[in-house]
Design a protein around this motif. Sequence first.
Motif, short mmCIF file in Angstrom:
data_model
loop_
_atom_site.label_atom_id
_atom_site.label_comp_id
_atom_site.label_asym_id
_atom_site.label_seq_id
_atom_site.Cartn_x
_atom_site.Cartn_y
_atom_site.Cartn_z
N VAL A 54 17.89 -21.70 77.36
CA VAL A 54 16.66 -21.60 76.56
C VAL A 54 17.04 -21.64 75.08
CG1 VAL A 54 14.63 -20.19 76.03
CG2 VAL A 54 15.45 -20.39 78.39
N TYR A 55 18.06 -20.83 74.68
CA TYR A 55 18.50 -20.92 73.29
C TYR A 55 19.96 -20.52 73.11
CZ TYR A 55 17.19 -15.87 72.86
OH TYR A 55 17.05 -14.51 73.01
N ASP A 56 20.53 -21.05 72.03
CA ASP A 56 21.90 -20.73 71.60
C ASP A 56 21.82 -20.06 70.23
OD1 ASP A 56 22.11 -23.39 73.19
OD2 ASP A 56 24.20 -22.72 73.09
N TYR A 90 13.30 -5.90 66.42
CA TYR A 90 13.32 -5.25 65.10
C TYR A 90 14.78 -5.17 64.69
CZ TYR A 90 8.54 -3.48 65.65
OH TYR A 90 7.18 -3.38 65.80
N HIS A 91 15.04 -5.06 63.42
CA HIS A 91 16.39 -4.72 62.99
C HIS A 91 16.59 -3.21 63.17
CE1 HIS A 91 16.71 -8.58 60.41
NE2 HIS A 91 16.97 -8.80 61.69
N ALA A 92 17.80 -2.83 63.56
CA ALA A 92 18.11 -1.41 63.71
C ALA A 92 17.92 -0.70 62.37
CB ALA A 92 19.53 -1.25 64.23
N GLY A 97 15.71 -6.96 55.84
CA GLY A 97 14.98 -8.13 56.33
C GLY A 97 15.89 -9.30 56.63
N GLU A 98 15.35 -10.51 56.56
CA GLU A 98 16.09 -11.70 56.94
C GLU A 98 15.36 -12.93 56.42
OE1 GLU A 98 16.92 -11.58 61.09
OE2 GLU A 98 18.26 -13.30 61.06
N VAL A 99 16.05 -14.07 56.38
CA VAL A 99 15.40 -15.34 56.02
C VAL A 99 15.74 -16.38 57.07
CG1 VAL A 99 15.29 -17.21 54.32
CG2 VAL A 99 15.44 -14.84 53.54
N PHE A 152 19.83 -15.97 57.69
CA PHE A 152 20.71 -15.29 56.74
C PHE A 152 20.35 -13.80 56.74
CE2 PHE A 152 19.61 -19.53 55.48
CZ PHE A 152 20.83 -20.14 55.20
N CYS A 153 21.33 -12.96 56.91
CA CYS A 153 21.02 -11.57 57.21
C CYS A 153 22.14 -10.64 56.73
CB CYS A 153 20.92 -11.50 58.74
SG CYS A 153 20.19 -10.07 59.42
N SER A 154 21.82 -9.40 56.47
CA SER A 154 22.85 -8.40 56.17
C SER A 154 23.64 -8.09 57.45
CB SER A 154 22.20 -7.12 55.68
OG SER A 154 23.11 -6.05 55.74
N GLY A 158 21.63 -5.19 62.27
CA GLY A 158 21.64 -4.79 63.68
C GLY A 158 20.37 -5.22 64.42
N HIS A 159 20.34 -4.94 65.73
CA HIS A 159 19.19 -5.32 66.56
C HIS A 159 18.64 -4.09 67.27
CE1 HIS A 159 21.42 -9.19 66.39
NE2 HIS A 159 20.22 -9.69 66.35
N ASP A 160 17.31 -4.03 67.34
CA ASP A 160 16.64 -3.03 68.19
C ASP A 160 15.70 -3.83 69.09
OD1 ASP A 160 15.04 -1.21 69.38
OD2 ASP A 160 14.26 -0.31 67.55
C1 S6P Z 1 19.36 -11.93 63.93
C2 S6P Z 1 18.46 -13.13 63.82
C3 S6P Z 1 18.71 -14.26 64.82
C4 S6P Z 1 18.29 -13.91 66.27
C5 S6P Z 1 18.28 -15.13 67.15
C6 S6P Z 1 17.97 -14.81 68.60
O1 S6P Z 1 18.93 -10.90 63.11
O2 S6P Z 1 17.12 -12.75 63.80
O3 S6P Z 1 20.04 -14.59 64.83
O4 S6P Z 1 19.16 -12.96 66.80
O5 S6P Z 1 17.33 -16.03 66.67
O6 S6P Z 1 16.87 -13.97 68.73
P1 S6P Z 1 16.98 -12.63 69.56
O7 S6P Z 1 15.65 -11.96 69.37
O8 S6P Z 1 17.24 -12.99 70.97
O9 S6P Z 1 18.12 -11.86 68.95
#
Ligand code: S6P
Length: 189
Positions: A54-56, A90-92, A97-99, A152-154, A158-160
């Motif tokens: 589905v995605y990479d 969400y980010h942990a 944020g992110e772009v 592009f991200c700090s 992290g991920h929540d």
């Molecule tokens: C990480 C950024 C992306 C996502 C990617 C997959 O902050 O938003 O790299 O990780 O698009 O999405 P997901 O929700 O499966 O992590």
Amino acid sequence: MSVLFPEEIAVDPVSGAVSPSTGHHVRRLGDLGGLFLDEPARAAEQSALGDPIVYDVIEYKKDGADLFFGTTIIQSGKVGDEYYMTRGHYHARADLGEVYCTQRGHGILLLETRDGLSETVRMVPGSCAFIPPGWAHRSINVGDEPLVFTWFCSVEAGHDYAAIAERGMLKRVVERDGAPRVVDNDLRR
Ligand code: S6P
Ligand code: ZN
């Protein structure tokens, strides 16, 4: 702390390849149980299509750096009437944020806050989406070719995944009469 030196990293806007890269994650239909509303359709497509990708996500992260970046490549496809999409998170760190800058294809970025705000941002080549701190984000490929975007991200973000994994997002993006439509997610009513 040791000095970091500038570098050039190639990003292929068609394939999404990042070279050099430091990580590559693959998400197949079989990894995404419960993500789509029509779970029986997801399971059926998983077996019928041989567990397709589905995605990479391909990333470049340097030890000691404050930022990292990479590409996400979402294939074109649907489960039932729901387009292929990322899990969403969400980010942990709620203050980061992110772009997202789209290179190829056509997508919809779905965002929401824990207070119940919901927004979308169009993803087309030549546009960047600003994701403010505190907004969950999920990208959805509504086109008929791969959706490729650079993010592009700090490194601290992290991920929540938990909140979104439980009941999904407030909205879903589905095909109606051949076109994408943003509809309420019945599981969140
Ligand atoms: C990480 C950024 C992306 C996502 C990617 C997959 O902050 O938003 O790299 O990780 O698009 O999405 P997901 O929700 O499966 O992590
Ligand atoms: Zn993110």
